[in-house]
Design an enzyme around this catalytic site. Structure first.
Site, PDB file in Angstrom:
ATOM      1  N   HIS A   1      41.028  51.067  41.263  1.00 48.23           N
ATOM      2  CA  HIS A   1      40.104  50.085  41.956  1.00 48.23           C
ATOM      3  C   HIS A   1      39.744  51.517  42.840  1.00 48.23           C
ATOM      4  O   HIS A   1      38.840  50.899  43.923  1.00 48.23           O
ATOM      5  CB  HIS A   1      41.733  49.951  42.911  1.00 48.23           C
ATOM      6  CG  HIS A   1      42.517  49.045  42.369  1.00 48.23           C
ATOM      7  ND1 HIS A   1      43.934  49.664  41.486  1.00 48.23           N
ATOM      8  CD2 HIS A   1      42.335  47.532  42.132  1.00 48.23           C
ATOM      9  CE1 HIS A   1      43.999  48.316  41.016  1.00 48.23           C
ATOM     10  NE2 HIS A   1      43.699  47.241  41.380  1.00 48.23           N
TER      11      HIS A   1
ATOM     12  N   ASP B   1      39.864  43.332  33.572  1.00 48.32           N
ATOM     13  CA  ASP B   1      40.259  43.707  34.699  1.00 48.32           C
ATOM     14  C   ASP B   1      39.253  42.947  36.116  1.00 48.32           C
ATOM     15  O   ASP B   1      37.885  43.068  36.029  1.00 48.32           O
ATOM     16  CB  ASP B   1      40.495  44.656  34.670  1.00 48.32           C
ATOM     17  CG  ASP B   1      41.969  45.244  35.284  1.00 48.32           C
ATOM     18  OD1 ASP B   1      42.078  44.385  35.829  1.00 48.32           O
ATOM     19  OD2 ASP B   1      42.093  46.215  35.290  1.00 48.32           O
TER      20      ASP B   1
END
Length: 613
Positions: free
Chosen positions: A241, A313
């Site tokens: 992230h 993802d």
């Protein structure tokens, strides 16, 4: 069956427009449980192939993804550009608590919208249900279980299958079609900030057996299992992230560790696989797996024989966006071999993603044949699940009866009890005595992870502790206690014989957990008992006098931990530590900085998580 399916799918593909194909490979996030103009138009105008659920949150363009906007400021709008409706709710507010019965009805309505499109193609409906702090639906007493590492601690493959099958059956009745699970990452790095208990452990062969059992359990319940994050993020020291990581394992190590679990999932019949935003130089020195044809086409499909759907993802992670803008990344991922792009907090960028793919096809940068191939896999998956017949027809009453059945609820509690492990009790403090005054300090679990009802709320641990004794002082802190909260706990501990506290770890809390509070209490001379979800040092600490690991922040695990502390239940003798803790031996301790006493202050009121999902 295969012949009928292929004929059906090819007939659908022949009638699909380029725009319908571009939308089919996009999985947008659907927040809340009621339809907004944005929620409708991402399906009807952008032709979304699927939605990823986050019922606890509000749909809004103000909802940044890990603090960042996904919009490409340099995107050039094509002549046929259009945008869809937008919603501008306050992103600091969370959605309502939605019961399984209500969510079933809501998903029925969503599928009706999808099926009313000219293509007549239903949605795939996905969700993260990993256990611990990665359950994206926790309201209405839905059954939750310990995460993968809790399953390997118990060590029972038949139980792991039953857990997966029970969870899958529950969610399939609601109308969910796919789990982004199981996690196949082999967690060989104790400092991995992102994987941890989401992994089955650090032994690839043992992990492989539990991956296979979980895949079978989900898919026998009618849920598509998605093995992730290919080709393995267990050796990472960063969070995707935040940054693009490089897994430096050589070819031999990758084949002996990382790829073992994915091959087990593929061999067990997993119908989907999720990519990792990680560079694996053993296979591709330039591109992360999500954008790498060498990894997704040559390795995954060519060498490992995977025939299912490849899911990216969440494409908006910094690992991708710091180098490749979102519309470009979407097209690159499809070209590399991804079949559906997952987007989160993408409200303002949805049209950019759609036109990024469409423009790439029109310019010849992405072949329509590759796009069609991706759609073909998605339509086959939906056909095999019977979605063209049953989507939008789930029975809310049946869902409610199953979720609230004594058998299902009892099984959740049974598994939570089996996953308990007494890590340390040098002073023989357990079971606790009602004669002793105890300070109970409970971390505030992130609001988004709670069901927001009396079964799943911020003070579950204190509630359960008080069922055993009223000789308690109850206190709480933020997930990472502020200085004034540390001061308060140390001050309150002076009136207690010992302290019992939670020290959970959650990857989204970048400030850390409550290790520093354990250290402060010990430095002040107090006896401390810790309950944690995390078997590594971040959770168990080196200072605590006694430690229970429950592997999970779910309601039954939290309550079972309190019952074990008081001796109402005993630890399962066959449950063992599922990882090699000696891997932490040479890792330096985090430095402890004592809190300088300040003037007592009132606790801040509100949500310390800032409303960001």
């Amino acid at each position: 069956m295969s012949k009928d399916r292929d004929s059906f799918v090819e007939a659908k593909l022949a009638k699909m427009t380029l725009a319908e194909k571009c939308g089919q490979v996009l999985t947008f996030t659907w927040r809340g449980a009621y339809l907004t103009p944005s929620g409708v138009e991402q399906i009807t105008r952008l032709n979304a192939g699927g939605v990823c659920l986050e019922p606890y949150a509000l749909e809004t363009c103000k909802n940044l993804y890990w603090g960042r906007s996904q919009v490409d400021p340099n995107f050039k709008k094509p002549k046929d550009w259009f945008d869809i409706a937008h919603t501008y709710f306050d992103d600091r507010s969370f959605g309502v608590s939605v019961t399984p019965k209500e969510l079933t009805a809501a998903l029925n309505r969503l599928q009706e919208v999808a099926l009313s499109r000219p293509s007549g193609i239903p949605l795939h409906v996905t969700i993260d249900m990993e256990g611990d702090f990665k359950n994206d639906y926790s309201a209405g007493h839905v059954v939750q279980f310990p995460p993968p590492m809790g399953m390997t601690a118990i060590g029972d493959l038949d139980l792991a299958y039953k857990v997966a099958n029970t969870l899958g059956t529950q969610m399939a009745l609601i109308g969910i079609t796919q789990f982004y699970h199981p996690v196949c990452d082999v967690n060989i790095n104790p400092l991995n900030p992102e994987i941890g208990v989401r992994s089955f452990g650090d032994d690839p062969q043992r992990c492989a057996k539990f991956v296979a059992a979980t895949v079978r359990g989900y898919q026998d319940a009618g849920i598509v299992a998605t093995v992730k994050h290919f080709a393995g993020r267990g050796d990472s020291a960063t969070d995707a992230h935040d940054t693009l990581d490089v897994c430096r394992g050589d070819l031999k190590r990758m084949k002996e560790v990382e790829l073992v679990t994915f091959q087990a999932g593929i061999d067990a019949g997993a119908k989907a696989l999720m990519t990792a935003h990680t560079i694996f130089p053993a296979f591709d020195k330039e591109y992360p797996a999500t954008l790498s044809r060498k990894i997704l086409t040559d390795l995954l499909r060519g060498e490992m024989g995977f025939k299912g759907v490849v899911v990216s993802d969440a494409i908006g992670m910094a690992a991708i966006l710091k180098k490749w803008p979102l519309p470009l990344a979407c097209a690159m991922a499809i070209k590399a071999g991804v079949d559906t792009i997952l987007l989160k907090a993408d409200d303002e960028s949805r049209s950019q993603c759609f036109f990024g793919i469409k423009g790439a096809v029109e310019r010849g940068e992405l072949s329509e044949e590759r796009l069609t191939d991706a759609c073909r896999r998605l339509l086959r998956m939906k056909y095999d699940q019977g979605l063209f017949e049953k989507a939008g027809k789930m029975d809310p009453a049946k869902t409610d009866a199953h979720v609230n059945s004594v058998e299902v609820q009892g099984f959740s509690r049974e598994v939570a009890e089996k996953a308990l492990l007494v890590v340390r009790d040098h002073k023989q403090l357990l079971p606790l005595s009602k004669d002793k005054k105890i300070l109970v300090v409970e971390q505030a679990i992130p609001y988004s992870f709670l069901g927001k009802d009396l079964y799943s709320h911020p003070h579950m641990f204190c509630e359960q502790m008080a069922k055993h004794s009223i000789n308690l002082i109850l206190d709480d802190t933020a997930f990472h206690a502020a200085d004034e909260e540390v001061e308060e706990a140390v001050r309150l501990a002076k009136d207690a014989d010992l302290v019992v506290m939670t020290n959970y770890y959650a990857r989204i809390e970048k400030r850390g957990n409550n290790q520093h509070l354990v250290k402060a209490l010990k430095a002040a001379g107090h006896t401390v008992v810790v309950v944690t979800n995390f078997p590594y040092r971040k959770g168990t600490t080196t200072e605590a006098d006694a430690v229970i690991c429950n592997f999970s922040g779910s309601p039954d695990s939290i309550r079972a931990s309190a019952d074990l502390l008081w001796g109402k239940i005993t630890a399962c003798p066959t449950t063992t530590m599922p990882i090699d803790l000696s891997a932490e031996k040479n890792i330096p301790e985090e430095k402890f900085v004592p809190v300088v006493a300040k003037k007592p202050a009132k606790k801040a009121v509100g949500n310390p998580w800032g409303g960001k999902c």
